[in-house]
Design a protein around this motif. Structure first.
Motif, PDB file in Angstrom:
ATOM      1  N   ALA A   1       9.409   6.892 -19.319  1.00  0.00           N
ATOM      2  CA  ALA A   1      10.187   6.817 -18.088  1.00  0.00           C
ATOM      3  C   ALA A   1      10.906   8.141 -17.830  1.00  0.00           C
ATOM      4  O   ALA A   1      11.247   8.876 -18.761  1.00  0.00           O
ATOM      5  CB  ALA A   1      11.204   5.688 -18.190  1.00  0.00           C
ATOM      6  N   ASN A   2      11.109   8.453 -16.573  1.00  0.00           N
ATOM      7  CA  ASN A   2      11.914   9.592 -16.126  1.00  0.00           C
ATOM      8  C   ASN A   2      11.379  10.942 -16.571  1.00  0.00           C
ATOM      9  O   ASN A   2      12.126  11.793 -17.042  1.00  0.00           O
ATOM     10  CB  ASN A   2      13.369   9.405 -16.571  1.00  0.00           C
ATOM     11  N   VAL A   3      10.073  11.138 -16.448  1.00  0.00           N
ATOM     12  CA  VAL A   3       9.451  12.430 -16.745  1.00  0.00           C
ATOM     13  C   VAL A   3       8.563  12.839 -15.572  1.00  0.00           C
ATOM     14  O   VAL A   3       8.201  12.024 -14.728  1.00  0.00           O
ATOM     15  CB  VAL A   3       8.594  12.377 -18.045  1.00  0.00           C
ATOM     16  N   LYS A   4       8.218  14.120 -15.538  1.00  0.00           N
ATOM     17  CA  LYS A   4       7.263  14.641 -14.568  1.00  0.00           C
ATOM     18  C   LYS A   4       6.023  15.080 -15.329  1.00  0.00           C
ATOM     19  O   LYS A   4       6.127  15.581 -16.452  1.00  0.00           O
ATOM     20  CB  LYS A   4       7.846  15.811 -13.783  1.00  0.00           C
TER      21      LYS A   4
ATOM     22  N   VAL B   1       0.845  -1.187   0.000  1.00  0.00           N
ATOM     23  CA  VAL B   1       0.000   0.000   0.000  1.00  0.00           C
ATOM     24  C   VAL B   1       0.885   1.244   0.000  1.00  0.00           C
ATOM     25  O   VAL B   1       1.833   1.343   0.793  1.00  0.00           O
ATOM     26  CB  VAL B   1      -0.936   0.013   1.224  1.00  0.00           C
ATOM     27  N   ASN B   2       0.596   2.189  -0.896  1.00  0.00           N
ATOM     28  CA  ASN B   2       1.328   3.455  -0.988  1.00  0.00           C
ATOM     29  C   ASN B   2       0.363   4.608  -0.763  1.00  0.00           C
ATOM     30  O   ASN B   2      -0.803   4.536  -1.169  1.00  0.00           O
ATOM     31  CB  ASN B   2       1.974   3.601  -2.372  1.00  0.00           C
ATOM     32  N   GLU B   3       0.868   5.662  -0.140  1.00  0.00           N
ATOM     33  CA  GLU B   3       0.045   6.839   0.154  1.00  0.00           C
ATOM     34  C   GLU B   3       0.867   8.088  -0.156  1.00  0.00           C
ATOM     35  O   GLU B   3       2.044   8.169   0.199  1.00  0.00           O
ATOM     36  CB  GLU B   3      -0.324   6.812   1.638  1.00  0.00           C
ATOM     37  N   TYR B   4       0.233   9.043  -0.852  1.00  0.00           N
ATOM     38  CA  TYR B   4       0.923  10.272  -1.269  1.00  0.00           C
ATOM     39  C   TYR B   4       0.055  11.483  -0.973  1.00  0.00           C
ATOM     40  O   TYR B   4      -1.166  11.371  -0.843  1.00  0.00           O
ATOM     41  CB  TYR B   4       1.205  10.235  -2.789  1.00  0.00           C
ATOM     42  N   PHE B   5       0.665  12.645  -0.935  1.00  0.00           N
ATOM     43  CA  PHE B   5      -0.047  13.921  -0.792  1.00  0.00           C
ATOM     44  C   PHE B   5      -1.010  13.894   0.391  1.00  0.00           C
ATOM     45  O   PHE B   5      -2.212  14.126   0.245  1.00  0.00           O
ATOM     46  CB  PHE B   5      -0.774  14.293  -2.100  1.00  0.00           C
TER      47      PHE B   5
ATOM     48  N   GLY C   1      -7.980  17.440  -6.430  1.00  0.00           N
ATOM     49  CA  GLY C   1      -6.794  18.236  -6.169  1.00  0.00           C
ATOM     50  C   GLY C   1      -5.931  18.330  -7.412  1.00  0.00           C
ATOM     51  O   GLY C   1      -6.301  17.855  -8.482  1.00  0.00           O
ATOM     52  N   GLU C   2      -4.773  18.949  -7.244  1.00  0.00           N
ATOM     53  CA  GLU C   2      -3.805  19.080  -8.327  1.00  0.00           C
ATOM     54  C   GLU C   2      -2.477  18.522  -7.834  1.00  0.00           C
ATOM     55  O   GLU C   2      -2.016  18.881  -6.745  1.00  0.00           O
ATOM     56  CB  GLU C   2      -3.662  20.534  -8.751  1.00  0.00           C
ATOM     57  N   TYR C   3      -1.867  17.651  -8.631  1.00  0.00           N
ATOM     58  CA  TYR C   3      -0.684  16.920  -8.214  1.00  0.00           C
ATOM     59  C   TYR C   3       0.376  16.931  -9.314  1.00  0.00           C
ATOM     60  O   TYR C   3       0.061  17.138 -10.475  1.00  0.00           O
ATOM     61  CB  TYR C   3      -1.047  15.459  -7.908  1.00  0.00           C
ATOM     62  N   GLU C   4       1.628  16.664  -8.901  1.00  0.00           N
ATOM     63  CA  GLU C   4       2.691  16.437  -9.870  1.00  0.00           C
ATOM     64  C   GLU C   4       3.356  15.120  -9.501  1.00  0.00           C
ATOM     65  O   GLU C   4       3.704  14.889  -8.340  1.00  0.00           O
ATOM     66  CB  GLU C   4       3.727  17.552  -9.861  1.00  0.00           C
ATOM     67  N   PHE C   5       3.494  14.249 -10.489  1.00  0.00           N
ATOM     68  CA  PHE C   5       4.115  12.947 -10.295  1.00  0.00           C
ATOM     69  C   PHE C   5       5.329  12.832 -11.193  1.00  0.00           C
ATOM     70  O   PHE C   5       5.427  13.514 -12.204  1.00  0.00           O
ATOM     71  CB  PHE C   5       3.138  11.822 -10.676  1.00  0.00           C
TER      72      PHE C   5
END
Length: 93
Positions: A74-77, A4-8, A32-36
């Motif tokens: 891969a390897n982007v935001k 289980v993972n939890e963010y923000f 909400g607004e997020y950046e991953f």
């Protein structure tokens, strides 16, 4: 084994699993607004609700609704806007 993972501050939660062929997560995002960021190629499918995505290298936003999918290298935001609670399924290559 499930992880289980939890963010923000708990506004995004996911459960990691191994499918027959690829690792994956299934999760939910609250409004909400997020950046991953990505570390692998990702293919994300919206299960319920909608995700509005700002892809790398652009300022445009594109909305994906239930049943639609998109890919990220891969390897982007990337940016995500969520207006209603949304469920997703994501595989990693």
């Amino acid at each position: 084994m499930l992880e289980v993972n939890e963010y923000f501050d708990g506004k995004v939660k996911s459960i990691a699993l191994q499918t027959e062929t690829l690792p994956a997560t299934v999760g939910v995002m609250s409004p909400g607004e997020y950046e991953f960021g990505t570390s692998q190629k990702e293919v994300m499918t919206v299960v319920s609700g909608a995700l509005t995505i700002r892809f790398p290298g652009t300022e445009e936003w594109k909305t994906f609704k239930q049943g639609e999918q998109f890919e990220l290298d891969a390897n982007v935001k990337f940016g995500v806007k969520v207006e209603i609670e949304t469920a997703y399924f994501c595989t990693y290559e």
